[in-house]
Design an enzyme around this catalytic site. Structure first.
Site, PDB file in Angstrom:
ATOM      1  N   ARG A 163       3.885  71.209  60.877  1.00  0.00           N
ATOM      2  CA  ARG A 163       3.336  72.666  60.811  1.00  0.00           C
ATOM      3  C   ARG A 163       3.536  73.124  59.388  1.00  0.00           C
ATOM      4  NH1 ARG A 163       1.539  70.080  64.733  1.00  0.00           N
ATOM      5  NH2 ARG A 163       1.277  71.035  66.951  1.00  0.00           N
ATOM      6  N   SER A 237      -0.479  79.258  69.318  1.00  0.00           N
ATOM      7  CA  SER A 237       0.980  79.266  69.492  1.00  0.00           C
ATOM      8  C   SER A 237       1.399  80.300  68.464  1.00  0.00           C
ATOM      9  CB  SER A 237       1.348  77.828  69.187  1.00  0.00           C
ATOM     10  OG  SER A 237       1.009  76.681  70.127  1.00  0.00           O
ATOM     11  N   GLU A 332       4.726  80.717  63.600  1.00  0.00           N
ATOM     12  CA  GLU A 332       3.784  79.809  62.899  1.00  0.00           C
ATOM     13  C   GLU A 332       2.670  80.609  62.517  1.00  0.00           C
ATOM     14  OE1 GLU A 332       2.679  76.313  65.312  1.00  0.00           O
ATOM     15  OE2 GLU A 332       0.615  76.713  65.207  1.00  0.00           O
TER      16      GLU A 332
END
Ligand code: FAD
Ligand code: NAP
Length: 336
Positions: A163, A237, A332
């Site tokens: 990520r 998320s 994130e």
């Protein structure tokens, strides 16, 4: 055309009510370059917006918001076993996935139904169900904000990680991605290693799946588990899954026997959702926000939340996970 004082509520999946001082929609590279060199806005900061599905707006955006709407999908190259597809950054990611599946281009079926646009996909090397963008990435084109120059980045130059990419780190805020090229395959190597895909294929009575079947399974699982941002504001998320030293995982395992851990090189990836759930946050409502009842990792807007409220909840969750497990969660979602 540059619009003024524009509500960003329709353009972020949390549904937050921030405004943009200025907003320009760009549909091709020359227009983007012209906007960047426009002397009337040359002193304004720039904020790049795709589908708004990975941002948390905690305030109005006192900048020129460049809304990337560059379209077009083309077959750049084909040989006996592969295709190279080039997509404009403003194409909706899931539309690209569906286009590829319909044409038999294999490799991104596990990434079905991820919200957002193609241009943001390299930003955090999007991933789901065992596949990451980097597995199929060929190159991208991006315009440098400071100079307006268009340049190409190879996979290596993008420095993809879990990520992560160079665009979230060293080159943050410096480039606007205008197109992405992917290497896709004629001979699918299906990745059904995530248990939930196998189970869903079994439920569908499919023993020799195609890329369409894998995509359908992923779509079914995602639709049953994840809140639809059109109904309940969220950005997927909120935190990354933390990657820790394997020795730390083993210590945790001694105290919490059921803690999930997955190999990540020589380290171990923990499931952030599990950690958050153990701390009692799953399904908890805090004012206008909360952690989703089916997926603790997803923070939601119950209607009137502010970005600050969601940010403060994320701080509390990070603190309690740290206090309980000694593990530092990292957001994130991109916070502004
Ligand atoms: P935005 O939110 O518009 O932007 C994200 C960041 O990228 C911002 O910092 C922005 O400035 C920058 N940016 C956007 N476009 C460009 C560009 N062209 N050039 C340079 N910078 C740019 N992510 C996953 O990885 N896997 C998942 O499975 C997943 N599932 C999700 C499920 C839900 C329900 C939701 C709401 C989100 C999910 N996400 C997932 C997160 C999100 O969909 C991805 O990160 C997506 O790539 C964001 O795209 P976007 O166009 O909406 O980006
Ligand atoms: P899940 O299946 O409940 O699993 C929980 C976590 O464990 C996942 O985050 C996943 O890590 C990890 N995991 C599970 N099985 C694994 C395996 N076989 N190998 C390695 N890691 C494994 O997860 P979920 O929440 O329903 O999400 C399913 C997939 O969609 C995941 O890949 C997730 O990343 C992706 N997703 C992402 C977002 C986002 O906004 N980023 C939102 C929704 C879903 P990974 O996350 O590293 O895969």
């Amino acid at each position: 055309m540059i619009e003024q004082n524009v509500s960003l509520q329709p353009y972020n999946t949390f549904g937050l009510t921030a405004k943009a001082k200025l907003l320009s929609r760009v549909t091709d590279v020359p227009t983007l370059q012209a906007v960047l060199s426009d002397s009337t806005v040359k002193n304004e900061e720039r904020f790049i917006l795709g589908g708004g599905s990975n941002i948390l707006l905690t305030k109005d955006i006192n900048a020129l918001v460049v809304k990337n709407e560059i379209g077009g999908i083309e077959l750049e190259y084909e040989d006996s076993d592969s295709f190279r597809i080039k997509s404009g950054a403003g194409v909706v990611w899931h539309d690209l996935v569906m286009h590829c599946i319909a044409n038999g281009y294999a490799g991104i079926e596990n990434l079905s139904l991820i919200p957002g646009n193609v241009g943001a996909a390299p930003m955090q090397n999007i991933g789901a169900y065992g596949v990451e963008l980097k597995n199929v990435f060929h190159s991208l084109e991006a315009v440098e904000i400071a100079t307006g120059e268009l340049r190409r980045f190879s996979a290596e130059e993008c420095q993809f990680g879990y990520r992560e990419s160079v665009f979230k780190r060293k080159l943050k805020g410096q480039y606007i991605i205008t197109s992405v090229s992917l290497n896709l395959s004629k001979a699918p190597e299906l990745n059904t290693s995530y248990g939930a895909i196998e189970q869903e294929l079994e439920r569908l009575n499919i023993s020799t799946p195609t890329i369409q079947d894998v995509s359908r399974a992923v779509i079914n699982i995602r639709s049953s588990k994840l809140p639809d941002p059109k109904i309940l504001g969220n950005s997927g998320s909120f935190f990354k899954n933390p990657v820790v030293e394997t020795s730390q995982f083993e210590e945790l395992k001694a105290n919490y026997a059921s803690i999930p851990g997955y190999p990540a090189g020589d380290k171990t990836k923990l499931a952030a959702g599990w950690l958050i759930e153990q701390c009692g946050w799953k399904g908890k409502v805090v004012g206008n926000t909360g952690s989703h009842a089916q997926q603790a990792l997803v923070l939601v807007n119950y209607g009137n939340a502010t970005g600050v409220e969601i940010f403060e909840l994320s701080e509390q969750i990070m603190q309690s996970v740290y206090n309980t497990f000694g593990v530092q969660l990292e957001r994130e979602v991109n916070v502004y």
